[in-house]
Design an enzyme around this catalytic site. Sequence first.
Site, PDB file in Angstrom:
ATOM      1  N   ARG A  65      -8.971   1.509   9.915  1.00  0.00           N
ATOM      2  CA  ARG A  65      -8.654   0.095  10.100  1.00  0.00           C
ATOM      3  C   ARG A  65      -9.664  -0.609  10.991  1.00  0.00           C
ATOM      4  NH1 ARG A  65      -2.761   0.839   9.252  1.00  0.00           N
ATOM      5  NH2 ARG A  65      -1.812  -1.199   9.006  1.00  0.00           N
ATOM      6  N   ARG A 110      11.330  -3.794   9.364  1.00  0.00           N
ATOM      7  CA  ARG A 110      10.909  -2.925  10.467  1.00  0.00           C
ATOM      8  C   ARG A 110      10.804  -3.756  11.732  1.00  0.00           C
ATOM      9  NH1 ARG A 110       5.720  -0.411   7.647  1.00  0.00           N
ATOM     10  NH2 ARG A 110       4.849  -1.698   9.289  1.00  0.00           N
ATOM     11  N   LYS A 131       0.819  -1.215   0.000  1.00  0.00           N
ATOM     12  CA  LYS A 131       0.000   0.000   0.000  1.00  0.00           C
ATOM     13  C   LYS A 131       0.848   1.258   0.000  1.00  0.00           C
ATOM     14  CE  LYS A 131      -2.244  -0.645   3.857  1.00  0.00           C
ATOM     15  NZ  LYS A 131      -1.833  -2.013   4.240  1.00  0.00           N
ATOM     16  N   ARG A 143      -0.198  -9.312  13.133  1.00  0.00           N
ATOM     17  CA  ARG A 143      -0.760  -8.225  12.322  1.00  0.00           C
ATOM     18  C   ARG A 143      -1.778  -8.744  11.310  1.00  0.00           C
ATOM     19  NH1 ARG A 143       4.502  -5.940  10.132  1.00  0.00           N
ATOM     20  NH2 ARG A 143       3.295  -4.584   8.793  1.00  0.00           N
TER      21      ARG A 143
HETATM   22  P1  ADP Z   1       1.356  -2.031   7.452  1.00  0.00           P
HETATM   23  O1  ADP Z   1       2.643  -2.107   6.715  1.00  0.00           O
HETATM   24  O2  ADP Z   1       1.131  -3.160   8.392  1.00  0.00           O
HETATM   25  O3  ADP Z   1       0.187  -1.756   6.586  1.00  0.00           O
HETATM   26  P2  ADP Z   1       1.339   0.655   8.653  1.00  0.00           P
HETATM   27  O4  ADP Z   1       2.605   1.307   8.340  1.00  0.00           O
HETATM   28  O5  ADP Z   1       0.115   1.157   7.973  1.00  0.00           O
HETATM   29  O6  ADP Z   1       1.525  -0.905   8.503  1.00  0.00           O
HETATM   30  O7  ADP Z   1       1.082   0.717  10.243  1.00  0.00           O
HETATM   31  C1  ADP Z   1       2.008   0.207  11.162  1.00  0.00           C
HETATM   32  C2  ADP Z   1       1.377   0.091  12.537  1.00  0.00           C
HETATM   33  O8  ADP Z   1       0.902   1.381  12.972  1.00  0.00           O
HETATM   34  C3  ADP Z   1       0.137  -0.807  12.615  1.00  0.00           C
HETATM   35  O9  ADP Z   1       0.471  -2.164  12.753  1.00  0.00           O
HETATM   36  C4  ADP Z   1      -0.551  -0.236  13.856  1.00  0.00           C
HETATM   37  O10 ADP Z   1       0.056  -0.642  15.052  1.00  0.00           O
HETATM   38  C5  ADP Z   1      -0.302   1.251  13.705  1.00  0.00           C
HETATM   39  N1  ADP Z   1      -1.415   1.869  12.936  1.00  0.00           N
HETATM   40  C6  ADP Z   1      -1.315   2.429  11.687  1.00  0.00           C
HETATM   41  N2  ADP Z   1      -2.505   2.881  11.269  1.00  0.00           N
HETATM   42  C7  ADP Z   1      -3.400   2.598  12.258  1.00  0.00           C
HETATM   43  C8  ADP Z   1      -4.805   2.785  12.420  1.00  0.00           C
HETATM   44  N3  ADP Z   1      -5.565   3.353  11.457  1.00  0.00           N
HETATM   45  N4  ADP Z   1      -5.364   2.385  13.582  1.00  0.00           N
HETATM   46  C9  ADP Z   1      -4.638   1.809  14.547  1.00  0.00           C
HETATM   47  N5  ADP Z   1      -3.325   1.572  14.454  1.00  0.00           N
HETATM   48  C10 ADP Z   1      -2.695   1.961  13.329  1.00  0.00           C
END
Ligand code: ADP
Length: 220
Positions: free
Chosen positions: A94, A167, A19, A178
């Site tokens: 989310r 990461r 994404k 996750r």
């Molecule tokens: P991914 O690569 O898993 O899509 P992101 O970079 O979007 O990860 O997000 C990393 C982490 O930040 C998530 O696993 C969560 O802990 C937190 N996070 C990000 N966006 C949200 C959200 N909308 N609501 C709650 N937690 C979030």
Amino acid sequence: MSHGRPGDLILMGPPGVGKGTQARLLVDRNGWVQLATGDIFRDHLRRKTPLGELAASYMYKGSYVPDDVTVGMVRERIAEIPRETRVMFDGFPRTVAQAEALDEILAKQGRAIGRVILLDVPRDELLDRLASRATCSICQAVYSTGHPPKAPGICDRCGGAVVATARPDDSPDVVRKRLEVYSDQTEPVVRFYDARGLVRRVDGVGDVEDVIKRLLEAAA
Ligand code: ADP
Ligand code: ZN
């Protein structure tokens, strides 16, 4: 939707689907603004703000940051974006509670969601991508064995050095968690928008440029 204003976009998909990379390329080329909650949390973390420290305690476990915290942050950020500018939400909402809060926030600003794009990648490939993540040290574009940079170690987008930086939340246990949290809490959000006929599914497998083309068609 208000006259002449294309609706805002939500880019959804499980962790590892790519994404972030796609969203960055799309917004750069179209003059949209990306609102990526994960990036904002990581930025707070780098600057060691209280919000960053709070968020980190959830991120490292693979769980979600509490809705009130996340929604408050998004509310502030949206207020800074001109109404004419199309926003692409990445990693938000989310949870269904976040989706409901977003409706309210947008309505108050004369904005609305025009499309929800769901990037789709088979689970095996997701696990593989997450285990082999590499990131551009300059623009943070994400690469993996399945989607390497065209020239080894050099970012396609900005020429920066690509380094293999899984990461802290990419360790196998956290990745499993996750994915589980995604099916429990975020798949219902897809159904929430499906019920309104807003969701377009896009195949996330293949060359980044091909995926971008599909995303652009889905966003139109
Ligand atoms: P991914 O690569 O898993 O899509 P992101 O970079 O979007 O990860 O997000 C990393 C982490 O930040 C998530 O696993 C969560 O802990 C937190 N996070 C990000 N966006 C949200 C959200 N909308 N609501 C709650 N937690 C979030
Ligand atoms: Zn780069």
